[in-house]
Enzyme design. Sequence first.
Site, PDB file in Angstrom:
ATOM      1  N   CYS A  14      60.184  11.243  39.917  1.00 54.52           N
ATOM      2  CA  CYS A  14      59.526  11.583  41.168  1.00 54.52           C
ATOM      3  C   CYS A  14      58.640  12.826  41.069  1.00 54.52           C
ATOM      4  O   CYS A  14      58.862  13.705  40.252  1.00 54.52           O
ATOM      5  CB  CYS A  14      60.548  11.855  42.267  1.00 54.52           C
ATOM      6  SG  CYS A  14      61.583  10.450  42.626  1.00 54.52           S
ATOM      7  N   GLY A  41      55.516   9.404  38.637  1.00 50.38           N
ATOM      8  CA  GLY A  41      56.069   8.196  39.247  1.00 50.38           C
ATOM      9  C   GLY A  41      54.967   7.230  39.611  1.00 50.38           C
ATOM     10  O   GLY A  41      54.007   7.622  40.276  1.00 50.38           O
ATOM     11  N   ASN A 115      62.833  15.096  44.381  1.00 49.91           N
ATOM     12  CA  ASN A 115      62.766  14.899  42.934  1.00 49.91           C
ATOM     13  C   ASN A 115      64.083  15.411  42.357  1.00 49.91           C
ATOM     14  O   ASN A 115      64.433  16.577  42.553  1.00 49.91           O
ATOM     15  CB  ASN A 115      61.582  15.695  42.362  1.00 49.91           C
ATOM     16  CG  ASN A 115      61.510  15.644  40.839  1.00 49.91           C
ATOM     17  OD1 ASN A 115      60.999  16.563  40.215  1.00 49.91           O
ATOM     18  ND2 ASN A 115      62.003  14.590  40.242  1.00 49.91           N
ATOM     19  N   GLY A 116      64.796  14.548  41.667  1.00 50.01           N
ATOM     20  CA  GLY A 116      66.084  14.939  41.093  1.00 50.01           C
ATOM     21  C   GLY A 116      67.115  13.878  41.404  1.00 50.01           C
ATOM     22  O   GLY A 116      66.779  12.749  41.776  1.00 50.01           O
ATOM     23  N   TYR A 258      57.940  16.858  27.592  1.00 52.30           N
ATOM     24  CA  TYR A 258      57.429  15.496  27.796  1.00 52.30           C
ATOM     25  C   TYR A 258      56.869  15.195  29.178  1.00 52.30           C
ATOM     26  O   TYR A 258      55.787  14.648  29.302  1.00 52.30           O
ATOM     27  CB  TYR A 258      58.567  14.514  27.490  1.00 52.30           C
ATOM     28  CG  TYR A 258      58.182  13.052  27.606  1.00 52.30           C
ATOM     29  CD1 TYR A 258      57.479  12.422  26.592  1.00 52.30           C
ATOM     30  CD2 TYR A 258      58.527  12.307  28.728  1.00 52.30           C
ATOM     31  CE1 TYR A 258      57.114  11.082  26.686  1.00 52.30           C
ATOM     32  CE2 TYR A 258      58.173  10.973  28.838  1.00 52.30           C
ATOM     33  CZ  TYR A 258      57.471  10.357  27.816  1.00 52.30           C
ATOM     34  OH  TYR A 258      57.124   9.053  27.921  1.00 52.30           O
TER      35      TYR A 258
END
Length: 492
Positions: A14, A41, A115-116, A258
């Site tokens: 996300c 995402g 996000n998470g 990344y």
Amino acid sequence: MPDGRYTEGPREKCGVVGVSLEGRDAARPLYYALYALQHRGQESAGIVTHDGFQQHSHVEMGLVGDAFSENDLESLAGSVGIGHVRYPTAGSVDTCCAQPFSVSFKSGSLGLSHNGNLVNADEVRDELAAKGHAFTSDGDTEVIAHDLARNLLEADLIRAVKRTMSRIHGSYSLTIAHDDTVLGVRDPLGNRPLCIGKLDDGYMIASESAAIDVLDGELVRDVEPGELVVLGPNGNDFDSYRLIERENSANCFFEHVYFARPDSRIDGHLVYDVRRELGRKLWAESGIETDVVLPVPDSGRAFASGYAEAAQDDGADVEFAEGLMKNRYVGRTFIMPTQDARERAVRLKLNPIRDVIEGKTVTVIDDSIVRGTTSTQLVQLLRDVGAEAVHLRIGAPAIIAPCYMGIDMASRDELIAAGRDTEEIRETVASDSLSYLSIDAIADALESSRADLCLGCVTGQYPYDIDGESTDRDVVRPVIDGLEAGTGVADD
Ligand code: SF4
């Protein structure tokens, strides 16, 4: 994989954003910011705005460019709002989990972008369900939204957020629209990134600073772990509340390796610089003289340039070359119904330039190895076009364990490094040599102590209390009323 989906690497799930502006609609800036976060995402995109009277929402499956029409953006009235891009886990591709999640309750409306991943969502959901809350999805974001809505019935905004933060356990960077107020919250360990930006006519909160750049804004700073940021009305300044403090943080080092864009600045570091420094450290730790250094595009590029530069600084006669060409029209995920087709995926995505490789010894630099399919195929491809030797250097430690904090990594069964040493992995991918970067090199490059990083996927020890896994610290996991929950230490 059962649904025929082939993923070549870990996937961030996300990206979040929120803005408060003076005198203009928030929808279009949010839309551009989501474009800048598209790499986080690609499955769904959404925006929630508030015009001072009511909330407006548009959430759609697909890429940002496909999810919103001109009419959709026109209908999202109001100068404040939040946005979200999402990449759900394989098999759960449907609109019920697309975000922002919105809910109306007695004292107003809430929109939430997350996000998470919470590791105690079930406990909180069960307790809320027992109190009469009805849930429409099994997602953890809805749990946060319901918990916050409930707390807002009894407390002011700051106390309500603190109360929710003391009940949820796990990784979360949130942007929240509570009526026409936009908030940003980062979990007490700061696992996922979140930053504050200043625009000409307002302020914003975003997963990455690249989203601020795209709006010609200025990065103000990162949101601190455990901090609540409240954007002022009409784009006026912001207020900050450090609601929960911990001795150490647990930043996800993989953001730098990344996930994040190289042009983003996270927790004080430009991601591009970190990757180049990791490449230099990779040479220092396991450099091997070859004719050519090749990056695996795109994410291996900065590592490889740092590696080649450090090699040349040491007097090595090595050439840095873009010897692998990426087909930009193949996405991160392929729909591949058979194993044979999955193996062909690498050839669809990467094509080696024979003239650069034939008759040479090559060192290939990649950011990580997850399942090993890509690396195995790549080594074979390079041999097929005449490489005399293929050495593999990886800009991160071996991934030995899954991620429970919002990254779709793979299960232990699928991870090539789980239960195997480096020599066994080298044999499997059939390279002439293979080396990973050390954990200390990662910590050095981030100017961080190991204790302030999440290293769960490379050590198997996590900064959160996850059922069936061990921890790398004294973990504080809340007790949810009436339920046995982990170590049983409340957060507030
Ligand atoms: S387990 Fe790995 S990918 Fe997941 S948050 Fe921790 S460092 Fe990041």
